[in-house]
Motif scaffolding. Structure first.
Motif, PDB file in Angstrom:
ATOM      1  N   THR A 265       0.816  -1.208   0.000  1.00  0.00           N
ATOM      2  CA  THR A 265       0.000   0.000   0.000  1.00  0.00           C
ATOM      3  C   THR A 265       0.852   1.262   0.000  1.00  0.00           C
ATOM      4  O   THR A 265       1.881   1.341   0.658  1.00  0.00           O
ATOM      5  CB  THR A 265      -0.954   0.022   1.204  1.00  0.00           C
ATOM      6  N   GLU A 295      -5.421   5.163  -2.552  1.00  0.00           N
ATOM      7  CA  GLU A 295      -5.890   3.877  -2.026  1.00  0.00           C
ATOM      8  C   GLU A 295      -6.804   3.181  -3.028  1.00  0.00           C
ATOM      9  O   GLU A 295      -7.593   3.817  -3.722  1.00  0.00           O
ATOM     10  CB  GLU A 295      -6.656   4.092  -0.720  1.00  0.00           C
ATOM     11  N   VAL A 296      -6.685   1.847  -3.089  1.00  0.00           N
ATOM     12  CA  VAL A 296      -7.635   1.021  -3.836  1.00  0.00           C
ATOM     13  C   VAL A 296      -8.484   0.290  -2.799  1.00  0.00           C
ATOM     14  O   VAL A 296      -7.984  -0.572  -2.065  1.00  0.00           O
ATOM     15  CB  VAL A 296      -6.937   0.009  -4.754  1.00  0.00           C
ATOM     16  N   LEU A 297      -9.738   0.651  -2.735  1.00  0.00           N
ATOM     17  CA  LEU A 297     -10.661   0.111  -1.737  1.00  0.00           C
ATOM     18  C   LEU A 297     -11.633  -0.851  -2.406  1.00  0.00           C
ATOM     19  O   LEU A 297     -12.409  -0.460  -3.279  1.00  0.00           O
ATOM     20  CB  LEU A 297     -11.438   1.242  -1.066  1.00  0.00           C
ATOM     21  N   GLY A 298     -11.579  -2.126  -2.029  1.00  0.00           N
ATOM     22  CA  GLY A 298     -12.472  -3.126  -2.604  1.00  0.00           C
ATOM     23  C   GLY A 298     -13.781  -3.195  -1.842  1.00  0.00           C
ATOM     24  O   GLY A 298     -13.811  -3.054  -0.621  1.00  0.00           O
ATOM     25  N   TYR A 450      -5.339  -5.020 -13.410  1.00  0.00           N
ATOM     26  CA  TYR A 450      -4.844  -4.857 -12.039  1.00  0.00           C
ATOM     27  C   TYR A 450      -3.638  -3.917 -12.019  1.00  0.00           C
ATOM     28  O   TYR A 450      -3.536  -3.029 -11.164  1.00  0.00           O
ATOM     29  CB  TYR A 450      -4.416  -6.200 -11.438  1.00  0.00           C
ATOM     30  N   PHE A 465     -13.125  -0.343  -5.954  1.00  0.00           N
ATOM     31  CA  PHE A 465     -13.097  -1.496  -6.853  1.00  0.00           C
ATOM     32  C   PHE A 465     -14.160  -2.501  -6.392  1.00  0.00           C
ATOM     33  O   PHE A 465     -14.010  -3.155  -5.366  1.00  0.00           O
ATOM     34  CB  PHE A 465     -11.698  -2.118  -6.809  1.00  0.00           C
ATOM     35  N   LEU A 473      -9.648  -9.733  -5.357  1.00  0.00           N
ATOM     36  CA  LEU A 473      -9.544  -8.593  -4.446  1.00  0.00           C
ATOM     37  C   LEU A 473      -8.173  -8.482  -3.765  1.00  0.00           C
ATOM     38  O   LEU A 473      -7.618  -7.379  -3.687  1.00  0.00           O
ATOM     39  CB  LEU A 473     -10.669  -8.643  -3.409  1.00  0.00           C
ATOM     40  N   CYS A 477      -6.291  -4.731  -4.150  1.00  0.00           N
ATOM     41  CA  CYS A 477      -6.844  -3.813  -3.146  1.00  0.00           C
ATOM     42  C   CYS A 477      -5.929  -3.620  -1.938  1.00  0.00           C
ATOM     43  O   CYS A 477      -5.290  -4.555  -1.461  1.00  0.00           O
ATOM     44  CB  CYS A 477      -8.202  -4.315  -2.660  1.00  0.00           C
ATOM     45  N   ASP A 478      -5.923  -2.383  -1.422  1.00  0.00           N
ATOM     46  CA  ASP A 478      -5.262  -2.091  -0.146  1.00  0.00           C
ATOM     47  C   ASP A 478      -6.145  -2.526   1.016  1.00  0.00           C
ATOM     48  O   ASP A 478      -5.657  -3.017   2.029  1.00  0.00           O
ATOM     49  CB  ASP A 478      -4.995  -0.590  -0.025  1.00  0.00           C
ATOM     50  N   VAL A 480     -10.387  -4.165   1.839  1.00  0.00           N
ATOM     51  CA  VAL A 480     -11.640  -4.712   1.315  1.00  0.00           C
ATOM     52  C   VAL A 480     -12.700  -4.580   2.396  1.00  0.00           C
ATOM     53  O   VAL A 480     -12.490  -4.982   3.548  1.00  0.00           O
ATOM     54  CB  VAL A 480     -11.491  -6.196   0.912  1.00  0.00           C
TER      55      VAL A 480
END
Length: 510
Positions: A265, A295-298, A450, A465, A473, A477-478, A480
């Motif tokens: 992250t 941030e990548v939030l799933g 990705y 996401f 995921l 993702c950082d 989920v």
């Protein structure tokens, strides 16, 4: 270690319900099918695997009579197809070949029975025979274990029920081979189970099934063997029970797939989006979370959990009942779509072909549609600027296309999706709301998407996401969050995003 099933493939054609023998098909500049031989037996469920462009669609079009091989023969029930054009397709249909494509073709305003007989409604004395039509429709539905009144309108059906209606339609007329193209790509796991149960019933009736899917878990449940294609060739046919997923991926890609590393992250402390108590009946009860810069939030959850509604509420596409949405610390009251665009938000819809692209327009027009001002001069669109902006997106996102003005509808699903994401890169969006961005694309295209998302996050953009495929995921993702019963119930943080734990959280109480 894979146990090869090629011995079965090399048996004589006798006993196979459908067979390709040494089929080759060339298009301008492309060898779509290269000396392919393939057979499937009555009552067998055969998975067909391969990344986009591997030749799966061409093979299917050969079996349906839609294409004529440059060399080789196609046989259905022991008889070689002859002729060309519509006559050849009709011959394959009469001999029992049916296909259900990934994109559904139902008419929502019509009943189940009317959709089953669409274009070939039975008549008595010149009048539509509704009674006979509903009786046959009821029989077809019962073969799949379904108890839905044939007079019910399709508009009121769930996505899984609509898929089952499509399958029931091909059971009319005593088919011998049913081809299913990604039948569960738009369904969550619980809904997909209904479709797989229907496939098992079809095979139990002695009908051969070719099942195209990228979901290995499903394939292991219903298929006895899997044929892997690559670059127009049939590489191998393997027994699913003894097949290792990594080996299958290696066959599909031609080399060892890179082991995905845990997401490192790079999210910053700045909160760009703060959602508090968001409610939208009947899907969302009280949703609260924060999204940070980079941030990548799933968002995980079962079909119908409200994931799409959540993104639409944030984007201003759908009005919510209560709650607050803050962007950069500023309370946005009842945001509209245009207002969120102006604040740097971008949204890719769940249904790419229906809502994400304009198929007949070029890659260039689809790319720059989010920001015409950037490619205009004195209020007039500039062809040079459009081409330059499109080339930048093509190069950056590795879009495979012959030219910038190639109709986007002719691209593979993965390349279409890259363009859909690329249009927000062109617009300079800093917060991306991605709803099922890898649906219906092959494993190679998924890995590329990705990488694109992680690169955008590294640049400081923030991403939400949404995905039904739990296994992807942890790869992107950082964090989920699990959406269940209208609320965010659990949170997982990289590198401790365990797909089994996420799935368990999704189905708890179901």
């Amino acid at each position: 270690m894979i146990q090869s099933a090629n011995a079965r493939q090399n048996d004589p054609v006798g006993g196979a319900i459908a067979a390709l023998e040494g089929c080759t098909k060339r298009y301008p500049g492309v060898l779509a099918l290269d000396n392919a031989s393939f057979r499937v037996a009555p009552g067998e469920v055969r998975a067909l695997l391969g990344k986009n462009g591997a030749g799966k669609s061409t093979l299917i079009r050969m079996l349906t009579g839609a294409e004529v091989p440059d060399s080789g023969t196609v046989s259905i029930d022991g008889v070689a197809l002859s002729g060309s054009g519509s006559a050849r397709a009709q011959e394959a249909f009469v001999r029992g070949v049916r296909v259900v494509y990934q994109e559904l073709s139902l008419v929502p305003g019509m009943s189940i029975a009317e959709n089953l007989f669409l274009g070939r409604w039975p008549r008595r004395a010149g009048i539509l025979d509704y009674a006979g039509m509903e009786a046959e429709a009821r029989d077809a539905m019962q073969r799949l274990g379904l108890d839905m009144p044939p007079s019910d309108p399709v508009a009121g059906l769930s996505p899984a029920e609509r898929q089952l209606v499509e399958i029931a339609r091909v059971l009319l007329g005593k088919p011998k081979l049913v081809i299913l193209d990604e039948p569960t790509s738009s369904l969550a796991a619980a809904e997909a189970e209904k479709v797989m149960a229907a496939v098992k019933r079809i095979a139990a009736d002695g009908i051969a099934v070719i099942y195209i899917s990228h979901r290995m878990n499903e394939i292991r449940q219903i298929a006895r063997s899997a044929t892997v294609m690559r670059d127009g060739r049939i590489i191998d046919t393997v027994d699913v029970a003894g097949a290792d997923t990594r080996e299958i991926v290696r066959l599909m890609l031609g080399s060892e797939a890179a082991q995905a590393a845990a997401v490192e992250t790079k999210a910053r402390d700045k909160v760009v989006l703060d959602i508090s108590g968001l409610a939208l009946a009947p899907k969302l009860a009280c949703v609260s979370f924060q999204l940070r810069q980079g941030e990548v939030l799933g968002i995980a959850g079962l079909l119908g959990a409200g994931r799409t509604e959540l993104l639409q509420a944030i984007m201003g596409v759908r009005a919510y009942d209560s709650g607050t949405i803050c962007v950069d610390g500023i309370d946005i009251r009842r945001p509209g779509y245009r207002a969120m665009l102006n604040r740097g938000f971008g949204y890719t819809p769940e249904s790419r072909k229906e809502e994400g692209i304009v198929p007949l327009l070029g890659v260039d027009e689809n790319t720059v549609a989010t920001d015409f001002a950037a490619v205009s001069r004195r209020g007039i669109l500039s062809a040079r600027r459009i081409a330059e902006a499109t080339r930048d997106v093509i190069a950056r996102l590795h879009v495979k296309t012959a030219a910038t003005d190639t109709p986007i509808g002719t691209l593979s699903g993965g390349n279409q999706q890259k363009v859909v994401i690329g249009r927000w890169v062109h617009a300079g969006s800093r917060v991306l709301l991605l709803d099922e961005p890898t649906r219906g694309v092959d494993v190679e295209a998924k890995a590329q998407i990705y990488a694109i998302i992680r690169q955008l996050a590294a640049e400081g953009r923030s991403v939400i996401f949404v995905s039904s495929e739990i296994e992807e995921l942890p790869l992107v993702c950082d964090r989920v969050l699990v959406l269940r019963e209208g609320r965010l119930m659990e949170e997982f943080t990289s590198p401790n995003i365990d797909q089994d734990a996420v799935m368990a959280a999704c189905i708890a109480g179901h």
